[in-house]
Design an enzyme around this catalytic site. Sequence first.
Site, mmCIF file in Angstrom:
data_model
loop_
_atom_site.group_PDB
_atom_site.id
_atom_site.type_symbol
_atom_site.label_atom_id
_atom_site.label_comp_id
_atom_site.label_asym_id
_atom_site.label_seq_id
_atom_site.Cartn_x
_atom_site.Cartn_y
_atom_site.Cartn_z
ATOM 1 C CB SER A 137 -0.882 -0.048 1.256
ATOM 2 O OG SER A 137 -1.615 1.142 1.395
ATOM 3 C CE LYS A 163 -4.717 0.054 0.466
ATOM 4 N NZ LYS A 163 -5.468 -0.737 1.474
ATOM 5 C CE LYS A 165 -3.903 3.678 2.137
ATOM 6 N NZ LYS A 165 -5.168 3.194 2.705
ATOM 7 C CG ASP A 191 -7.746 2.446 0.634
ATOM 8 O OD1 ASP A 191 -8.857 2.997 0.762
ATOM 9 O OD2 ASP A 191 -7.177 1.842 1.575
ATOM 10 C CD GLU A 216 -8.888 -0.812 0.766
ATOM 11 O OE1 GLU A 216 -8.037 -1.295 -0.010
ATOM 12 O OE2 GLU A 216 -8.713 -0.748 1.991
ATOM 13 C CG ASP A 241 -10.409 -0.743 5.047
ATOM 14 O OD1 ASP A 241 -10.694 -1.197 6.166
ATOM 15 O OD2 ASP A 241 -9.300 -0.189 4.831
ATOM 16 C CE LYS A 265 -7.367 -2.430 6.737
ATOM 17 N NZ LYS A 265 -7.383 -0.943 6.782
ATOM 18 N N GLY A 293 -4.288 -4.282 6.102
ATOM 19 C CA GLY A 293 -3.261 -4.030 7.123
ATOM 20 C C GLY A 293 -3.472 -2.683 7.766
#
Length: 373
Positions: A137, A163, A165, A191, A216, A241, A265, A293
């Site tokens: 990520s 991934k 952000k 995400d 996400e 998430d 998670k 995570g």
Amino acid sequence: MRISQVSMREIRVPLREPFRISSGLVAERRILLVELTDHDGVTAWSECVAGEAPYYSAETVDTAWFAIREWFAPRLLGRTLGDPHETAALLGRDVRGHRMALAALEMGVWVLRANRAGVALARMLGGTRERVDVGISLGIQPSPAMLVERATLAQSEGYRRIKLKIGPGHDIAWVAAVREGLGPDAAVMVDANNAYSLSDVDVLRKLDAFDLLMIEQPLEHEDLVSHAVLQRELRTPLCLDESITSPARAADMIALGSGRIINIKPGRVGGFGPSLQIHALAQEHGVPVWCGGMLESGIGRACNVALASLPGFSIAGDISPSARYWSRDIVTPEWAMDEHGSMRVPLHRPGLGVDVDVDYVDDITVRREDLAV
Ligand code: OSB
Ligand code: MG
């Protein structure tokens, strides 16, 4: 099995590199660790995933500390515990929220069970994979070029899924540059950590052009209905998430069509029992899941790796190796990834499968509280 002590510690550890998401920046982690001891003197470590400030969820290290001391630890101490599947219900009866605090104890109970039985946590949970695929990520970078540099490095290191952000002002140009830089076959996803609303649908629709694995948590964490509306506008699957705080919320997501993939998670949903329920529900409905995570230490990472070894975890998780986060992790051996982006599940070692470096933990502990019967 009877729990005779719940010990809480807060450690402080700098991240090797600050991590920026749409809702805030983390440079140093404050981590709440829990150590359970039973009447035979067997111990187990676990980790609470709450952050320092309420930017991901309402919970923080300090609210979790309070919740464990006031409400959750008293429910465990001195009690004879049976099936670990029932621990979450025992801890959560008539309590609203505080699932990260609850999860820290719930996962500790599973680890203690595994330690007592001398079996790997992964096996106790029903894990079958010997190796799990690792994703990375990448935090928000100041420019698209800097993000491409990071993503290219991650690709060359072997990560199976990258991934990015994103957030308003750090989206289309960043994603376009990475897709261009990594090529059409790279497994890329984004995400947004709640940063958009339905009025941004035109921007979000543009993401469909980049063949992303998923988007996400684009919208507000409590808003499953808007996610359902958005999913109908997009070709790319949405993954939730922050919204999935329990098995019931996962069922709602599936019923409403608010997303097509679930990020599990264990520390967010109330522990392993609820995670296994979400995993089973998802399998029943053909919904892929993967393990997210929370910038965990090697203890929380052990829990994530164990969960990710279950059969329904069909997409690489955010379970990067220790060295990605820390100059020194608190477990030995540290979590490592091979050049094919794969991490070994310690199926042949009891419990977490790694040893906690207690001397180092002592060095970085800033407060400790022992609760005993
Ligand atoms: O949204 O998945 C998230 C880290 C902190 C809080 C929220 C998230 C993340 C990550 C990092 O994406 C995943 C990791 O631990 O590597
Ligand atoms: Mg996320």
